[in-house]
Design a protein around this motif. Structure first.
Motif, PDB file in Angstrom:
ATOM      1  N   TRP A   4       0.827  -1.203   0.000  1.00  0.00           N
ATOM      2  CA  TRP A   4       0.000   0.000   0.000  1.00  0.00           C
ATOM      3  C   TRP A   4       0.867   1.261   0.000  1.00  0.00           C
ATOM      4  O   TRP A   4       0.651   2.195  -0.767  1.00  0.00           O
ATOM      5  CB  TRP A   4      -0.905  -0.044   1.222  1.00  0.00           C
ATOM      6  CG  TRP A   4      -1.860   1.105   1.276  1.00  0.00           C
ATOM      7  CD1 TRP A   4      -1.874   2.119   2.166  1.00  0.00           C
ATOM      8  CD2 TRP A   4      -2.921   1.360   0.374  1.00  0.00           C
ATOM      9  NE1 TRP A   4      -2.868   2.987   1.889  1.00  0.00           N
ATOM     10  CE2 TRP A   4      -3.542   2.556   0.791  1.00  0.00           C
ATOM     11  CE3 TRP A   4      -3.424   0.709  -0.755  1.00  0.00           C
ATOM     12  CZ2 TRP A   4      -4.615   3.097   0.123  1.00  0.00           C
ATOM     13  CZ3 TRP A   4      -4.497   1.267  -1.410  1.00  0.00           C
ATOM     14  CH2 TRP A   4      -5.085   2.430  -0.971  1.00  0.00           C
ATOM     15  N   PHE A   7       2.481   1.709  -3.245  1.00  0.00           N
ATOM     16  CA  PHE A   7       1.551   2.181  -4.274  1.00  0.00           C
ATOM     17  C   PHE A   7       1.304   3.678  -4.147  1.00  0.00           C
ATOM     18  O   PHE A   7       1.275   4.403  -5.146  1.00  0.00           O
ATOM     19  CB  PHE A   7       0.239   1.405  -4.154  1.00  0.00           C
ATOM     20  CG  PHE A   7      -0.640   1.554  -5.352  1.00  0.00           C
ATOM     21  CD1 PHE A   7      -0.341   0.885  -6.525  1.00  0.00           C
ATOM     22  CD2 PHE A   7      -1.743   2.385  -5.316  1.00  0.00           C
ATOM     23  CE1 PHE A   7      -1.138   1.029  -7.641  1.00  0.00           C
ATOM     24  CE2 PHE A   7      -2.542   2.532  -6.426  1.00  0.00           C
ATOM     25  CZ  PHE A   7      -2.240   1.849  -7.593  1.00  0.00           C
ATOM     26  N   LEU A   8       1.170   4.131  -2.878  1.00  0.00           N
ATOM     27  CA  LEU A   8       0.984   5.577  -2.651  1.00  0.00           C
ATOM     28  C   LEU A   8       2.193   6.364  -3.143  1.00  0.00           C
ATOM     29  O   LEU A   8       2.062   7.359  -3.857  1.00  0.00           O
ATOM     30  CB  LEU A   8       0.792   5.844  -1.158  1.00  0.00           C
ATOM     31  CG  LEU A   8      -0.592   5.591  -0.582  1.00  0.00           C
ATOM     32  CD1 LEU A   8      -0.538   5.673   0.937  1.00  0.00           C
ATOM     33  CD2 LEU A   8      -1.602   6.585  -1.115  1.00  0.00           C
TER      34      LEU A   8
ATOM     35  N   LEU B 164      -8.082   0.178  -6.037  1.00  0.00           N
ATOM     36  CA  LEU B 164      -7.760  -0.642  -4.870  1.00  0.00           C
ATOM     37  C   LEU B 164      -8.377  -0.002  -3.642  1.00  0.00           C
ATOM     38  O   LEU B 164      -8.147   1.176  -3.382  1.00  0.00           O
ATOM     39  CB  LEU B 164      -6.236  -0.709  -4.652  1.00  0.00           C
ATOM     40  CG  LEU B 164      -5.424  -1.628  -5.536  1.00  0.00           C
ATOM     41  CD1 LEU B 164      -5.033  -0.917  -6.800  1.00  0.00           C
ATOM     42  CD2 LEU B 164      -4.179  -2.080  -4.794  1.00  0.00           C
ATOM     43  N   VAL B 166      -8.577  -0.561   0.502  1.00  0.00           N
ATOM     44  CA  VAL B 166      -8.001  -1.314   1.617  1.00  0.00           C
ATOM     45  C   VAL B 166      -8.588  -0.814   2.923  1.00  0.00           C
ATOM     46  O   VAL B 166      -8.644   0.399   3.159  1.00  0.00           O
ATOM     47  CB  VAL B 166      -6.460  -1.157   1.639  1.00  0.00           C
ATOM     48  CG1 VAL B 166      -5.870  -1.894   2.827  1.00  0.00           C
ATOM     49  CG2 VAL B 166      -5.857  -1.673   0.356  1.00  0.00           C
ATOM     50  N   LEU B 174      -9.233   3.080   2.609  1.00  0.00           N
ATOM     51  CA  LEU B 174      -8.485   3.987   1.743  1.00  0.00           C
ATOM     52  C   LEU B 174      -8.571   3.434   0.322  1.00  0.00           C
ATOM     53  O   LEU B 174      -8.357   2.229   0.117  1.00  0.00           O
ATOM     54  CB  LEU B 174      -7.016   4.064   2.163  1.00  0.00           C
ATOM     55  CG  LEU B 174      -6.633   5.115   3.200  1.00  0.00           C
ATOM     56  CD1 LEU B 174      -5.157   5.014   3.510  1.00  0.00           C
ATOM     57  CD2 LEU B 174      -6.961   6.523   2.698  1.00  0.00           C
ATOM     58  N   GLY B 175      -8.876   4.271  -0.577  1.00  0.00           N
ATOM     59  CA  GLY B 175      -8.995   3.817  -1.966  1.00  0.00           C
ATOM     60  C   GLY B 175      -8.046   4.571  -2.855  1.00  0.00           C
ATOM     61  O   GLY B 175      -7.861   5.775  -2.701  1.00  0.00           O
ATOM     62  N   SER B 176      -7.408   3.860  -3.746  1.00  0.00           N
ATOM     63  CA  SER B 176      -6.565   4.548  -4.735  1.00  0.00           C
ATOM     64  C   SER B 176      -7.036   4.129  -6.116  1.00  0.00           C
ATOM     65  O   SER B 176      -7.424   2.980  -6.336  1.00  0.00           O
ATOM     66  CB  SER B 176      -5.098   4.213  -4.536  1.00  0.00           C
ATOM     67  OG  SER B 176      -4.897   2.863  -4.782  1.00  0.00           O
ATOM     68  N   LEU B 178      -6.120   4.330 -10.212  1.00  0.00           N
ATOM     69  CA  LEU B 178      -5.268   4.661 -11.360  1.00  0.00           C
ATOM     70  C   LEU B 178      -6.194   4.749 -12.556  1.00  0.00           C
ATOM     71  O   LEU B 178      -6.915   3.796 -12.862  1.00  0.00           O
ATOM     72  CB  LEU B 178      -4.214   3.568 -11.584  1.00  0.00           C
ATOM     73  CG  LEU B 178      -3.437   3.633 -12.888  1.00  0.00           C
ATOM     74  CD1 LEU B 178      -2.539   4.852 -12.926  1.00  0.00           C
ATOM     75  CD2 LEU B 178      -2.602   2.375 -13.077  1.00  0.00           C
TER      76      LEU B 178
END
Lengths: 148, 238
Positions: A4, A7-8, B164, B166, B174-176, B178
């Motif tokens: 994680w 990735f950040l 993603l 998590v 928390l979401g990311s 792309l």
């Protein structure tokens, strides 16, 4: 969790790497078209005009020089520029139509104007060839070739 | 450029789908009725926009998202407002809003924490106005003060996403995201081609051409509202 964090960090690094640095001196846009003259008679390879007048503006500086080429200033607020070329015995006219568009070439550079779709609505020379319909100093160094 | 983006999409898809290859080789299967009724609502705040507003003095922006699950799919809406004021040798202001909607497909529905990796597709639309003021030194006409503006123009485009989510604490995730933004279309601007498009980003390449594709990251702080119990499906065993 480590993935994680990776990735950040990856996202931030990618964003920063996209910030390219631009050399503003490479701005390829000018506020004039370029014309070159070609003498058909072959007696003289240079030409001297008594004056060159741009309608709505007046006499262009440097118009009495002997010329093999000439910069044609294009007013932003108009869509046509009309030039009159006076010699001791003749008058030639050239009306150049164009479109203009402001743009920010790059964030760190000055805003500029792009002139494109250059065309001639009227001309009284022997002949005229449009070599490039956009003012772009890199790709199109000469826009018009004028034959006298 | 476009080809390299297509290659990236292909690689992402390939890497994501490799673990699922061969899953169909189950020996004993139990037919389970699919539960299409929604059970969770995710409401998220775009943290990357808040951070951008804090860090970048020329930009203020706010964004959020909402999604609702249907079996392995999520119906998703994202939206936001953006105001940009670039003050350099020119002054460029842009203000507008954007809305994106589409579907996500959850690739790991069996995760016991309800973490999620999903692939998504969005249709995005933006409506904005912008203005450009600058002075130009011209050897023939002198110093000219020029002003151009576009009123109420719209842009639309398509996005392909890898997302993603998590779990960080109980119902907080928390979401990311792309995102690859493609097929952009701008309605006829009045006076000039916009430099920024809210929701899309910079419209100009560092050079002389408009961007035909773009890539972006978003980070979301998401709260998970569960309005009915829904069992996490068990992973099939070969």
């Amino acid at each position: 969790m480590r993935f994680w964090l990776f990735f950040l960090s990856f996202g931030f690094c990618l964003f920063e790497s996209c910030n390219e640095v631009e050399d503003c001196t490479l701005d390829p846009y000018g506020n004039y078209a370029v014309a070159t003259f070609d003498i058909l008679s072959g007696e003289s390879k240079i030409i001297a005009f008594d004056s060159i007048i741009l309608e709505g503006f007046g006499r262009l500086p440097g118009d009495r020089d002997t010329l093999i080429g000439m910069l044609l200033p294009l007013p932003v607020e108009k869509t046509e520029a009309v030039f009159h070329y006076y010699t001791d015995s003749s008058l030639y006219s050239l009306a150049v139509g164009y479109k203009s568009q402001p743009l920010i070439y790059d964030l760190s550079c000055e805003a500029t104007i792009r002139f494109y779709d250059l065309d001639t609505s009227y001309q009284s020379f022997d002949s005229l060839v449009i070599l490039g319909s956009e003012v772009h100093l890199d790709y199109v160094p000469i826009n018009f070739e004028i034959y006298l | 450029m476009f080809l390299s983006i297509l290659k990236s999409i292909y690689n992402i898809l390939l890497l994501t789908l490799i673990p699922f290859i061969g899953m169909s080789q189950t020996v004993d299967t139990v037919r389970i009725k699919l539960d299409w009724n929604p059970s969770r609502l995710h409401v998220g705040l775009d943290v990357s926009r808040l951070m951008g507003t804090t860090i970048k003095p020329h930009k203020s922006s706010l964004g959020g998202m909402v999604d609702l699950d249907f079996h392995r799919f999520l119906l998703t809406f994202e939206g936001g407002v953006e105001e940009i004021n670039r003050l350099k040798t020119y002054e460029y202001t842009n203000q507008g809003s954007f809305l994106k909607w589409g579907i996500d497909y959850n690739l790991i529905p069996h995760n016991k924490y309800r973490n999620m990796i999903s692939l998504g597709l969005r249709y995005a639309q933006s409506r904005f106005s912008d203005q450009l003021n600058f002075t130009e030194e011209n050897p023939w006409f002198g110093t000219q003060t020029l002003q151009f503006s576009n009123q109420n123009i719209s842009a639309h485009w398509t996005e392909i996403l890898l997302r993603l989510n998590v779990q960080v604490w109980k119902n907080v995730f928390l979401g990311s995201v792309l995102r690859i933004e493609i097929m952009k279309n701008i309605s006829d601007p009045d006076q000039f081609i916009p430099f920024d498009i809210p929701g899309w980003g910079r419209n100009w390449k560092s050079g002389t051409d408009e961007k035909t594709a773009n890539m972006g990251f978003s980070y979301y702080l998401i709260y998970h509202f569960s309005f009915r119990e829904k069992e996490i499906p068990l992973k099939k065993i070969k």
